[in-house]
Enzyme design. Structure first.
Site, short mmCIF file in Angstrom:
data_model
loop_
_atom_site.label_atom_id
_atom_site.label_comp_id
_atom_site.label_asym_id
_atom_site.label_seq_id
_atom_site.Cartn_x
_atom_site.Cartn_y
_atom_site.Cartn_z
N LEU A 83 75.96 -2.40 28.41
CA LEU A 83 75.73 -2.73 29.81
C LEU A 83 74.89 -1.65 30.49
CD1 LEU A 83 79.30 -3.97 30.81
CD2 LEU A 83 77.44 -5.22 29.70
N GLY B 199 78.70 -2.97 25.26
CA GLY B 199 78.35 -4.37 25.30
C GLY B 199 77.56 -4.84 24.09
N ASN C 232 82.85 2.19 23.34
CA ASN C 232 83.00 3.60 23.70
C ASN C 232 83.21 3.82 25.19
OD1 ASN C 232 80.40 2.76 24.39
ND2 ASN C 232 79.51 4.79 24.08
N GLU C 233 83.73 2.81 25.90
CA GLU C 233 83.82 2.88 27.36
C GLU C 233 84.61 4.08 27.88
OE1 GLU C 233 82.41 -1.24 26.70
OE2 GLU C 233 83.75 0.15 25.66
#
Length: 253
Positions: free
Chosen positions: A62, A107, A130-131
């Site tokens: 994203l 994403g 990996n947010e």
């Protein structure tokens, strides 16, 4: 931002993401991808390969600038487009293959997991959700998608640590199905996989896929507005905005 072509003989479409520098997913890119997925469904293609036209990156995930100091209206449109694109890809009426020919965080990993089969070029690329390393939280349906692929325990460890897996590691835990040394051989393998469906009823394929994947999508279908409202509020919180600002500063360095 992408190229799409259909082989008239096989009926297989190749959709190549090409949005330099890293195929980051902003509102306009998501709208284009979703429009293309819907078009391929109407055209009744036999299958689709999703890949990247960029060197070293499949999809960087994203676009962080959509979240940093956002306009609330655009943020809501962006998140709705993300929800809709995922549903279109995850429940596509035709078989799908991700040829992951570069790094695939966040994403990008979600898009790859949403395909029916994943072939990753090795050994130098990585993939994962990996947010947490960005100071944010992967939505529930991101998490549910990973659980459907690698199971609850491996997903929990992956998400809480923001783990990025090498090609070999991803293959070992089942995050990808095959590893090949270069993009050309991976594309050929993807075509071979999709050719298997020439002998399978499209109706039987779609019904089987719907039954298998319905539990994963049902939560979002039932809670789409609730999910949207939560993420819009959460992403605009001071804590998240501070983390995103620090991350964007680190990229400049």
């Amino acid at each position: 931002m992408f190229q799409s072509s259909v082989d008239e003989k096989s009926g297989i479409a190749t959709v190549t993401m090409n949005k330099p520098p890293v195929n980051s997913l902003n509102l306009e890119f998501l709208d284009e991808i979703n429009t293309q997925l819907n078009k391929l469904q109407k055209d009744k293609v036999r299958g689709m390969i999703l890949t990247s036209g960029l060197q070293k990156v499949f999809c960087a995930g994203l676009d962080i600038t959509e979240f940093y100091n956002p306009n609330s209206g655009r943020l809501a449109k962006f998140l709705t487009a993300l929800q809709d694109t995922w549903l279109s890809l995850y429940m596509a009426s035709f078989p799908t293959v991700a040829v992951i020919n570069g790094h695939s965080p966040g994403g990008g990993c979600l898009f790859a997991m949403s395909c029916d089969y994943r072939i990753m070029v090795g050994p130098n690329y990585t993939i994962g959700l990996n947010e947490t390393k960005l100071g944010v939280v992967a939505p529930k349906w991101f998490q549910d998608t990973m659980v459907a692929v690698i199971g609850q325990r491996k997903t929990e460890v992956s998400l809480t640590t923001g783990k990025m897996y090498t090609t070999d590691e991803a293959l070992q835990i089942g995050l990808v199905d095959e590893s090949l040394p270069d993009a050309d051989s991976a594309l050929k393998k993807g075509t071979q996989f999709l050719n298997n469906f020439q002998r399978i009823s499209p109706w039987a394929y779609k019904m089987t896929k719907d039954i298998s994947r319905q539990p994963t999508v049902q939560w979002l279908i039932d809670n789409k507005q609730k999910d949207l409202d939560f993420i819009v509020k959460y992403m605009q919180s001071p804590e998240v905005q501070k983390s995103l600002g620090l991350y964007l500063q680190s990229l400049k360095k």
